[in-house]
Scaffold this active site. Structure first.
Site, PDB file in Angstrom:
ATOM      1  N   SER A 117     -35.070  41.129   9.389  1.00  0.00           N
ATOM      2  CA  SER A 117     -35.591  41.466  10.419  1.00  0.00           C
ATOM      3  C   SER A 117     -37.047  41.296  10.594  1.00  0.00           C
ATOM      4  O   SER A 117     -37.626  40.529   9.950  1.00  0.00           O
ATOM      5  CB  SER A 117     -35.223  42.995  10.694  1.00  0.00           C
ATOM      6  N   ASP A 164     -24.007  27.780  17.059  1.00  0.00           N
ATOM      7  CA  ASP A 164     -25.314  28.899  17.583  1.00  0.00           C
ATOM      8  C   ASP A 164     -24.542  30.053  17.100  1.00  0.00           C
ATOM      9  O   ASP A 164     -23.447  30.609  17.141  1.00  0.00           O
ATOM     10  CB  ASP A 164     -24.983  28.619  19.084  1.00  0.00           C
ATOM     11  N   VAL A 165     -25.402  30.884  16.993  1.00  0.00           N
ATOM     12  CA  VAL A 165     -25.247  32.293  16.633  1.00  0.00           C
ATOM     13  C   VAL A 165     -24.652  33.242  17.661  1.00  0.00           C
ATOM     14  O   VAL A 165     -23.863  34.099  17.475  1.00  0.00           O
ATOM     15  CB  VAL A 165     -26.251  33.158  15.934  1.00  0.00           C
ATOM     16  N   ASN A 184     -45.050  38.277   9.430  1.00  0.00           N
ATOM     17  CA  ASN A 184     -45.146  36.878   9.911  1.00  0.00           C
ATOM     18  C   ASN A 184     -45.121  35.875   8.536  1.00  0.00           C
ATOM     19  O   ASN A 184     -45.856  36.043   7.373  1.00  0.00           O
ATOM     20  CB  ASN A 184     -46.414  36.562  10.668  1.00  0.00           C
ATOM     21  N   THR A 221     -56.390  35.750  21.087  1.00  0.00           N
ATOM     22  CA  THR A 221     -56.056  36.727  21.981  1.00  0.00           C
ATOM     23  C   THR A 221     -56.898  37.937  21.707  1.00  0.00           C
ATOM     24  O   THR A 221     -57.512  38.366  23.108  1.00  0.00           O
ATOM     25  CB  THR A 221     -54.493  36.975  21.776  1.00  0.00           C
ATOM     26  N   LYS A 274     -42.078  44.102  13.496  1.00  0.00           N
ATOM     27  CA  LYS A 274     -42.090  44.527  14.937  1.00  0.00           C
ATOM     28  C   LYS A 274     -40.896  45.390  15.340  1.00  0.00           C
ATOM     29  O   LYS A 274     -41.149  46.093  16.512  1.00  0.00           O
ATOM     30  CB  LYS A 274     -42.281  43.307  15.894  1.00  0.00           C
ATOM     31  N   VAL A 290     -49.223  30.986  14.339  1.00  0.00           N
ATOM     32  CA  VAL A 290     -50.540  30.844  14.642  1.00  0.00           C
ATOM     33  C   VAL A 290     -51.347  30.070  13.618  1.00  0.00           C
ATOM     34  O   VAL A 290     -52.389  29.212  14.182  1.00  0.00           O
ATOM     35  CB  VAL A 290     -51.171  32.376  14.498  1.00  0.00           C
ATOM     36  N   ARG A 305     -28.109  25.551  15.059  1.00  0.00           N
ATOM     37  CA  ARG A 305     -27.846  24.633  16.250  1.00  0.00           C
ATOM     38  C   ARG A 305     -28.770  23.402  16.394  1.00  0.00           C
ATOM     39  O   ARG A 305     -28.850  22.888  17.312  1.00  0.00           O
ATOM     40  CB  ARG A 305     -28.100  25.523  17.615  1.00  0.00           C
ATOM     41  N   GLU A 357     -29.982  20.257  15.431  1.00  0.00           N
ATOM     42  CA  GLU A 357     -29.329  18.889  14.711  1.00  0.00           C
ATOM     43  C   GLU A 357     -30.384  18.207  13.909  1.00  0.00           C
ATOM     44  O   GLU A 357     -30.602  17.715  12.826  1.00  0.00           O
ATOM     45  CB  GLU A 357     -28.840  17.879  15.884  1.00  0.00           C
TER      46      GLU A 357
END
Length: 236
Positions: free
Chosen positions: A104, A41-42, A145, A170, A107, A153, A17, A19
């Site tokens: 996937s 869009d999915v 990641n 964090t 997480k 990050v 989606r 552009e």
């Protein structure tokens, strides 16, 4: 780039989606003969089915991926990560696609937040879909990641050190699995050669503490006055 190099497809379709991202990629690839860009869009099953006509393989990577964003917008995460995955399955079955590779997340294993839960449900949908057709195989790849991707990050720490001479962490003891882009894409492209259908492939990934990552980047990009501030865990 790796798909075009290694698979030499008759046509590669980029469905997203964004552009701006498509225009940038089109300029980089400069290969209108083999690469077709489709805005969609999915979450839009009709458009998705249009885009899947005549396709042999679908790589499904569309997701809302930032944990706090999913916590703050739970049903939006469900619509993209869960319903969007089902729409990919429906489009593949309707169009006779040979293979669907769903990327996937680590997480999804024993999920502790909404993002992980939506990715876990997505995995179950994909594995279950493998029983729906004898001609379409569905495969999951669980990755970690990817270094340097949008909003991750590493670009954040880099910007903080260069512009503010500090990094916000964090929790220094937080760990993450990391891969660079070329390695993870290389592994994703290897999986279809090995897969039968219905599997969840888990990539081997090195882990690191966020505190160590911040320390190394501060040392490499900053100076002796660069500071680290612990800000506490984010939602999710």
């Amino acid at each position: 780039k790796l798909l075009l190099e290694q698979w030499s497809p008759r046509q590669l379709r980029i469905y997203s989606r964004s552009e701006a991202a498509q225009v940038l990629l089109r300029r980089q690839l400069n290969d209108d003969r083999r690469v077709r860009f489709v805005i969609g869009d999915v979450r839009d099953p009709e458009r998705l089915t249009q885009a899947a006509q005549g396709v042999d393989t679908i790589f499904h990577l569309a997701a809302l991926k930032h944990v706090p964003v999913c916590e703050e917008n739970p049903f939006e995460a469900v619509k993209t990560n869960v319903l969007g995955t089902q729409y990919v399955i429906d489009a593949a079955l309707a169009c006779g696609v040979k293979r669907v590779i769903d990327v996937s997340s680590d997480k999804a294993a024993s999920p502790l937040n909404l993002y992980g839960t939506t990715k876990s449900i997505g995995e179950k949908l994909i594995v279950s879909a493998n029983n729906l057709s004898e001609t379409t195989s569905f495969i999951c790849i669980r990755a970690g990641n990817v270094l340097g991707t949008a909003g991750s990050v590493v670009p954040l720490f880099r910007s903080q050190v260069l512009h503010r001479n500090m990094v916000t962490v964090t929790d220094p003891e937080m760990t993450r699995f990391f891969l660079n882009v070329r390695d993870v894409i290389g592994m994703i492209l290897e999986v279809p050669q090995q897969a039968v259908g219905g599997e969840i492939f888990i990539l081997e990934m090195p882990a690191m503490r966020i505190g160590d990552l911040a320390e190394v980047m501060a040392r490499q990009l900053g100076n002796e006055t660069t500071t680290t501030t612990v800000i506490g865990k984010r939602p999710g």
